[in-house]
Write an enzyme that holds these catalytic residues in place. Structure first.
Site, mmCIF file in Angstrom:
data_model
loop_
_atom_site.group_PDB
_atom_site.id
_atom_site.type_symbol
_atom_site.label_atom_id
_atom_site.label_comp_id
_atom_site.label_asym_id
_atom_site.label_seq_id
_atom_site.Cartn_x
_atom_site.Cartn_y
_atom_site.Cartn_z
ATOM 1 N N GLN A 1 -5.626 8.805 8.010
ATOM 2 C CA GLN A 1 -4.511 9.089 7.105
ATOM 3 C C GLN A 1 -4.439 7.996 6.056
ATOM 4 O O GLN A 1 -4.226 6.833 6.402
ATOM 5 C CB GLN A 1 -3.226 9.143 7.937
ATOM 6 C CG GLN A 1 -1.953 9.248 7.134
ATOM 7 C CD GLN A 1 -0.736 9.031 8.023
ATOM 8 O OE1 GLN A 1 -0.700 9.458 9.163
ATOM 9 N NE2 GLN A 1 0.273 8.365 7.492
ATOM 10 N N GLY A 2 -4.628 8.347 4.786
ATOM 11 C CA GLY A 2 -4.614 7.352 3.719
ATOM 12 C C GLY A 2 -3.315 7.381 2.938
ATOM 13 O O GLY A 2 -3.249 7.964 1.854
ATOM 14 N N SER B 1 -0.500 4.375 3.274
ATOM 15 C CA SER B 1 -0.024 3.030 2.908
ATOM 16 C C SER B 1 -1.038 2.299 2.034
ATOM 17 O O SER B 1 -2.247 2.527 2.122
ATOM 18 C CB SER B 1 0.224 2.195 4.165
ATOM 19 O OG SER B 1 1.248 2.748 4.934
ATOM 20 N N SER C 1 -5.738 3.974 10.456
ATOM 21 C CA SER C 1 -6.264 4.035 11.826
ATOM 22 C C SER C 1 -7.539 4.862 11.870
ATOM 23 O O SER C 1 -7.613 5.940 11.279
ATOM 24 C CB SER C 1 -5.223 4.663 12.757
ATOM 25 O OG SER C 1 -4.048 3.897 12.748
ATOM 26 N N GLU D 1 5.358 11.783 12.664
ATOM 27 C CA GLU D 1 4.757 10.544 13.150
ATOM 28 C C GLU D 1 5.791 9.682 13.865
ATOM 29 O O GLU D 1 5.457 8.695 14.515
ATOM 30 C CB GLU D 1 4.170 9.781 11.952
ATOM 31 C CG GLU D 1 3.163 8.717 12.302
ATOM 32 C CD GLU D 1 2.607 8.039 11.051
ATOM 33 O OE1 GLU D 1 3.012 8.408 9.936
ATOM 34 O OE2 GLU D 1 1.765 7.138 11.204
#
Lengths: 362, 297
Positions: A119-120, A122, A154, A238
């Protein structure tokens, strides 16, 4: 009202318990070994019919009621097995905002584990204030060209795909100029930079530098400018212990700590038992409420706070039982400190609860 | 597995909430309003809720009514009579005796308690003053007389119900204290803004709501377990609920005092009435952390 398993649920639990007995010890549960083998664990769980329980069959799920995830987490904890892979929030994001074409292309591989995802969201300059992100996606014919820097990504080093937020309209108001893309990770223009966490783990987190990487325009998820809405769906899920499956981790560790304790447990461990039971029962209540069609709203922030307090109480129990001399328990303690930061800090969760549930606006 | 309340349970909760809202004390001065208390007593007696257990109500239903009465600071007996009715069905005007005193005893004539396989009853004497301004203790007068026998299993079930009922009162008390503080934070202004708009205050109240949500989840299971799990498992569930709810309620009530600032430390603010009720319910049928000596379900 019934906290007991229905006959179908009991049969599922028995089948799961039998399978977990066969798998005992086959998969590492912590540290870099866990992250290195997480993909194998994911595929094994799915192949045996125990992953993606509530998701549509068309994409490789089982269309079972949400409470089956409680059974899965409880039995994983009891067996001392690794927790289930936490990618429900990505499934929700793509499932809710992606076209049917994108869902059919990408959800099956995401759910069965044959394609790995990261997941891109931040960036170094966009943490709690995610809407200030500056990664850019510039249209060039049938593709977008990406420039920017993502962090806290992650499993970025093993991922095939990244669900990425980038700014497509620098002139739009900041929440409205963001779009979401499905980006191939194996291409020139993407540089991986590992991050070593304070616990010593190196395989979980990464940084991703995008310098001219490209993504086909038809791999935009939703419409241009819909990225913020997708991001809110993803981070909402999340925050939910029912989506993440972390209760399995806490239940497993508390059992291990009890097994190492003679006589009356130290107070930290007794509190950890109380908190872990609370969270397990809380997830049961939340998943039962989903039968009413309760949508995911700011209540997820309450759940995140409860999950964080539980994990950090268990972390203190690990220290109380093992001291700093036991590497696994020290790791569990150090890892617990991340829970009040990841997926939105506790301070952000409290802002959301105060503003959107309690009505304590400015 | 479906842990939602049934439609009937929600109706019962709503009815209890209405009664508490209508006739519970809305201010500290109301605690001395004998007319209001008389009307409240008449209304509660008319509901028949003091005999919930002998009417076949589950632990869940008991917990719902007790919770709403705690939230509304209901200051006539319910928790004591419900426990007395479970222990000695049919005993008239009865509450419980614990550690040499009648509890929740306003207007009650006898107090019952379990002891070594027997149920004993004692006459209720004069009311005494204690920490709780809404539920009064009383002296016991005369001899204790055996009125029934009790199996070991029934004694454990009764203890479990007592832990669940006091946990429910704690949850209700916490909800009432939290609502009081949130309302105040929305109207009290300093530096030209409501104090609830400051993160320092807002975050305390957000934490309080999370503690209340956790309390609901842990209590619901314990309340269900009273009638549905083997006695030792049900007792374990009730101990966990009591510990969690007691800590949560004290924290939330302390937050309510803090959010009210100077006013919160005065007799005229209801925050301390709620804090006192929480302290009393934590102390009645207490659970020590050392009793959590076994693992997870």
């Amino acid at each position: 009202m019934d906290f007991r398993d229905s006959p179908e649920e009991a049969a599922f639990r028995d089948r799961l318990r039998g399978w977990l007995t066969e798998q005992a010890g086959a998969f590492p549960t912590s540290g870099d070994e866990y992250w290195a083998r997480q993909g194998d664990w994911h595929r094994a769980l799915h192949a045996a019919g125990f992953f993606g329980l509530s998701w549509p069959k068309a994409y490789g799920g089982h269309e079972l009621p949400p409470v089956y995830d409680v059974i899965l987490d409880e039995e994983l904890a009891r067996a001392g097995a690794p927790a289930r892979p936490s990618l429900g929030y990505l499934v929700q994001g793509l499932g809710r905002h992606g076209s049917e074409e994108l869902r059919r292309r990408f959800l099956p591989g995401m759910i069965d584990g044959t394609e790995r995802w990261c997941q891109g969201f931040s960036e170094p300059g966009a943490g709690s204030d995610l809407a200030s992100l500056t990664t850019s996606a510039t249209r060039d014919g049938d593709t977008y060209v990406l420039h920017g820097h993502k962090i806290w990504t992650s499993y970025s080093d093993v991922a095939d795909w990244c669900l990425l937020l980038a700014r497509t309209d620098p002139d739009a108001p900041r929440h409205k100029g963001i779009s979401a893309f499905i980006v191939a990770m194996d291409q020139p223009g993407i540089e991986q930079r590992p991050l070593k966490m304070m616990s010593g783990v190196t395989k979980e987190f990464g940084q991703v530098v995008l310098d001219g990487a490209t993504v086909p325009a038809d791999q935009m998820v939703g419409a241009p400018g819909e990225g913020w809405a997708l991001a809110m769906t993803v981070v909402g899920h999340e925050r939910e212990p029912s989506t993440l499956g972390f209760t399995a981790r806490y239940g497993k560790l508390v059992r291990e700590l009890l097994a190492r304790t003679d006589g009356t447990p130290p107070p930290e461990l007794s509190w950890a038992i109380v908190e872990t039971e609370m969270l397990r029962l809380h997830v049961r209540r939340r998943l039962s409420e989903q039968l009413d069609g309760v949508s995911h709203g700011p209540e997820g922030s309450l759940d995140k706070l409860l999950m964080t307090w539980t994990e950090q109480t268990v972390g203190h129990a690990a220290l109380a039982v093992g001291g700093t001399g036991d590497p696994d328990l020290l790791h569990a303690y150090l890892y617990s400190r991340a829970q009040s930061v990841m997926g939105g800090t506790s301070q952000i969760q409290k802002n959301i609860v105060a503003a959107r549930i309690l009505g304590l606006g400015a | 597995m479906d842990v939602r309340l049934t439609a009937e349970q929600r109706q019962l909760r709503d009815a209890a909430a209405r009664l508490a809202n209508d006739l519970g004390p809305g201010a500290v001065l109301d605690l001395d309003d004998a007319d209001r208390i008389a009307r409240l007593e008449k209304a509660v007696e008319a509901t028949g809720w003091r005999a919930l257990r002998s009417d076949g109500a589950s632990g869940v239903e008991v917990a719902l009514v007790v919770e709403e009465f705690g939230r509304g600071l209901v200051d006539v007996p319910l928790l004591g009579p419900v426990l007395a009715d479970d222990l000695a069905p049919g005993a008239s005007s009865a509450t419980v005796a614990v550690a040499g005193a009648a509890r929740d005893a306003r207007g009650m004539r006898q107090a019952v308690e379990p002891e070594g396989g027997r149920v004993l009853a004692t006459e209720v004497g004069p009311l005494t003053s204690g920490v709780d301004l809404t539920r009064r203790d009383a002296e016991l007068r005369g001899n204790r007389e055996q009125i029934a026998t009790l199996t070991d299993e029934a004694a454990v079930r009764w203890r479990t119900l007592a832990l669940v009922a006091t946990s429910a009162d704690l949850l209700g008390t916490a909800r009432g204290a939290h609502a009081l503080a949130v309302d105040y934070a929305k109207i009290r202004e300093q530096y030209g803004r409501t104090i609830g708009s400051y993160q320092a205050v807002a975050h305390l109240l957000a934490e309080g709501l999370a503690l209340i949500e956790g309390s609901i989840s842990v209590l619901r299971h314990a309340a269900w377990a009273v009638d549905e799990l083997p006695p030792d498992e049900a007792l374990h569930a009730a101990r966990i609920a009591k510990l969690y709810c007691a800590r949560a309620a004290r924290t939330v009530c302390e937050t309510a005092v803090q959010v009210h600032g100077g006013i919160g430390n005065t007799w005229e603010c209801l925050a301390h009435v709620r804090l006192r009720r929480a302290l009393a319910s934590a102390e009645l049928f207490p659970v020590r952390l050392e009793e959590i000596d076994r693992g997870l379900s």
